[in-house]
Design an enzyme around this catalytic site. Sequence first.
Site, PDB file in Angstrom:
ATOM      1  CE  LYS A   3      41.555  34.090  41.257  1.00 16.55           C
ATOM      2  NZ  LYS A   3      40.731  33.857  40.042  1.00 16.55           N
TER       3      LYS A   3
ATOM      4  CD  GLU B 112      38.813  26.694  42.007  1.00 18.15           C
ATOM      5  OE1 GLU B 112      37.935  26.962  42.856  1.00 18.15           O
ATOM      6  OE2 GLU B 112      39.331  27.550  41.271  1.00 18.15           O
TER       7      GLU B 112
END
EC number: 4.2.1.11
Length: 434
Positions: free
Chosen positions: A343, A205
């Site tokens: 999400k 990330e």
Amino acid sequence: MSIITDVYAREVLDSRGNPTLEVEVYTESGAFGRGMVPSGASTGEHEAVELRDGDKARYGGLGTQKAVDNVNNVIAEHIIGFDVRDQQGIDRAMIALDGTPNKGKLGANAILGVSIAVARAAADYLEVPLYSYLGGFNTKVLPTPMMNIINGGSHSDAPIAFQEFMIVPAGAPTFKEALRWGAEIFHALKKILKERGLETAVGDEGGFAPRFDGTEDGVETIIKAIEAAGYVPGKDVFIGLDCASSEFYDAERKVYDYTKFEGEGAAVRTAAEQIDYLEELVNKYPIITIEDGMDENDWDGWKALTERLGDKVQLVGDDFFVTNTAYLEKGIAEHAANSILIKVNQIGTLTETFDAIEMAKEAGYTAVVSHRSGETEDSTIADIAVATNAGQIKTGSLSRTDRIAKYNQLLRIEDQLGEVAEYRGLKSFYNLKK
């Protein structure tokens, strides 16, 4: 003219070099939308099914040709003829066509790709930005970002159990300034790591993945970086943790086994000891948000953690809720957690995603719109965060184009909104009483 005439999917690659789907939707008018599907590394047990091929001779079994075929040969013929503006109707039709509780037949990745592409095509047809199409005239809140600048757990090879160490520039006056603060702290952190002789390679990330001497060393180094960049910890910038506790919970022994990531000699904690440890961290450092502090199936642990810390720190359910209103409804009823991570690929359609955000808000829970560790250049979640006035977003560090794409889209949106744009900073943590 707004009728869907063609739906087409192809296999593309995500930020980890693994296959994922890209779906395109076309209308009679020539309007067009494209959606790309992310993928997680630490996935919740109850997430919707990400359909993979399983053929070890191709992409190590991670191919998505089955999902592509399901879009091109099954879903397409069922939604061609729909009005592209009928998002709920199309999403519900795909859910019914799949017919399973977890989208295991067609694949949540197939369904989500279509859902996103439909929304983008509708926005294109109406000639409005995606956030405006999804959110309507009252769309105005830029999200407070949680920037994952240290990667541990399943997102890196660093020997730290907790998966993410984040900075939260809640004291900034605008999103643009918040992003600048984050970037400056990121670069200050890199300098500090170099001076200590630690690695500055980045994880999935975009955050650094150094070999810290445990959690406290990681947090204290971030605090030094905040100060080195000229900001005040606990006033300008706060800290967030994603424990991803399900990744190191031993269900048989009912303990949180840190040795899985940190090696021999690391802590092994009961649920009560895990809560004590998190409280110790909150009392010691300017931590404002903790994600998945307990295992996804440890409901008693979650309730005890919420009773202990729920008034003074945001307790986010990711694997715990998996963007599913059924689990969220139970959590609300049992006073477990006070926030939900959103999400889109955990649930599989935009309609269900928006349902979860709405349910959270009505209960006084916050909703944090989030990326996945396996991302693409698709920036839909930036538009979703603004469209829903969610107030918070988690989309990685200040490096890697797959992360920066979302931040840059938010900069564009802030510019487009002009004086209407609001950056609420600390006010976006409306679930806290301190």
